[in-house]
Design an enzyme around this catalytic site. Structure first.
Site, PDB file in Angstrom:
ATOM      1  CD  GLU A 163     -35.018  20.048   5.790  1.00 57.23           C
ATOM      2  OE1 GLU A 163     -35.407  19.687   6.913  1.00 57.23           O
ATOM      3  OE2 GLU A 163     -34.151  20.926   5.646  1.00 57.23           O
ATOM      4  CB  CYS A 211     -24.239  -2.600   6.901  1.00 57.00           C
ATOM      5  SG  CYS A 211     -23.935  -1.031   6.070  1.00 57.00           S
TER       6      CYS A 211
END
Length: 433
Positions: free
Chosen positions: A403, A84
């Protein structure tokens, strides 16, 4: 009349939520000069964002057994397991900011032996947490001069689990693929990881901004505040008074500062692979057959509520309450998803990580979660960095942004709890052995 009252209440709630986000972002801008991309992604859920920032600030900056450079280096190690770049870069900057030795950023072999001892449990928790064993804990606590104390180990485990799970959120929201270095703040300090001070309850901040989307990373937005304008004028006046007699000195300092910033930026861009060993070690399907060595982790035997919470809170004061608040916040967020679907997502993530609930009907997972959604959840939870390769181009494009973020928050928190359960169970086994 009832409809009118309802409409007014709705507008008040919406305005309140916007102001809450604006307050968090303003505090971040005032204290750190920037708002990080992770906080921006979480902005649609300010109640959760506040809980997340409070926990993150506590484990990385508040009182604890580990020195600050150790904490950020452990975070670098954790983020590196998933390659990452975003988190490795930002924690490297924080590491330097709190006085960390730049030589450590050359790679794991340059770090102190005590930190290198964490490498094994770091890789196990990141990829196959069910392998976490009492022997791993014993090795760390009984390594002669390099041994860890129990309190230090608990804080290290919390940081590892926090950053592993945060990698899932970063990749799930495409933050890493879109990552570019943050611009340097005006005072020349390295860019920061997160607005850690944003959830500390300090209300002595300038006037709120109208909408978070208008100011997220723009320092100039502070100009709308009278306090900041006055401060700016005072600074400018002071600079003008000293300009003539200090011109040469300022030029020299500027050149030195520029050289230092360029050096820090180059260090912060260190390849994540420098901080990992055994790069081929990765997630594998958890074995559930009776002949396999690894047994299912049954929540009825060791749960967060009955076991993990009390242990971690006893060994690392107050962190249990902060973590518990995160778990509760994410499951109570307003969402189009039904409570049954949220539970299906949570339990499915635990299932692929070897944790089972005896009182849950896993048939509901297939009924409530479509196949593409299950693939996405499993990928982001178990091998997040692979989700952005051409081999695994997963997305949730049919779901609106808020969402999708909610799904990623559920993935992050479920994974965080799963890693903590495995680590804390191993610590418990060591303590009673």
């Amino acid at each position: 009349m009832t409809n009118l009252i309802s409409s007014v209440c709705t507008r008040v709630m919406v305005n309140s939520e916007k102001e809450r986000v604006s307050l968090l972002f303003m505090k971040a801008l005032v204290s750190r000069g920037s708002v990080d991309a992770v906080s921006q992604q979480m902005a649609p859920h300010p109640q959760y964002l506040e809980s997340f920032l409070r926990t993150q600030h506590y484990i990385l900056h508040m009182d604890g057994p580990l020195p600050l450079p150790y904490r950020h280096y452990i975070a670098i190690m954790a983020a590196a397991r998933h390659h990452c770049n975003y988190l490795v870069y930002l924690h490297s900057a924080q590491f330097l900011r709190v006085g960390g030795d730049p030589l450590w950023l050359q790679g794991l072999e340059a770090a102190p032996p005590r930190l290198r001892l964490l490498d094994h449990i770091n890789k196990v928790l990141a990829h196959q947490p069910w392998l976490t064993a009492c022997s791993h804990i014993q090795t760390l606590l009984k390594s002669g001069e390099q041994c860890w104390s129990l309190a230090e180990l608990v804080q290290a485990v919390v940081i590892l689990a926090h950053c592993h799970s945060l990698c899932s959120f970063v990749f799930g929201c495409d933050t890493d693929s879109d990552f570019v270095p943050l611009s340097k703040s005006p005072n020349g300090t390295p860019p920061t990881f997160c607005p850690f001070d944003a959830a500390n309850g300090n209300t002595n901040v300038p006037q709120l901004l109208a909408a978070p989307s208008e100011h997220i990373t723009r320092r100039r937005s502070l100009d709308s505040s009278c306090d900041m304008v006055c401060l700016k004028e005072r600074i400018q006046k002071s600079q003008e008074e000293r300009e003539k007699r200090e011109e040469r000195l300022l030029q020299t300092q500027t050149l030195q500062q520029t050289d230092m910033e360029e050096e820090e930026e180059m260090i912060c861009f260190a390849d994540p692979s420098r901080f990992i060993t055994d790069p081929d070690f990765c997630y594998q399907e958890f074995a559930r057959r009776e002949e396999d060595h690894f047994q299912v982790f049954r929540v009825q035997d060791y749960s967060w509520e009955d076991h993990g919470f009390s242990l971690v809170n006893r060994l690392y004061s107050d962190i249990g309450h902060l973590l518990d608040d995160r778990f509760r916040s994410v499951t109570t967020l307003p969402s189009l998803h039904s409570p049954d679907m949220k539970r299906a997502i949570w339990n499915y993530i635990h299932c692929v990580l070897g944790i089972r609930y005896d009182d849950y009907d896993y048939g509901e997972v297939n009924q409530l979660l479509e196949r593409d959604l299950k693939l996405y959840i499993k990928a982001v939870a178990c091998f997040p960095d692979a989700t952005k390769t051409s081999v695994c181009p997963l997305s949730l494009t049919p779901i609106k942004t808020s969402e999708r973020i909610h799904v990623n928050l559920l993935i992050m928190e479920a994974r965080l709890q799963a890693e903590l359960l495995y680590a804390l169970r191993a610590i418990t086994q060591y303590m009673i052995a």
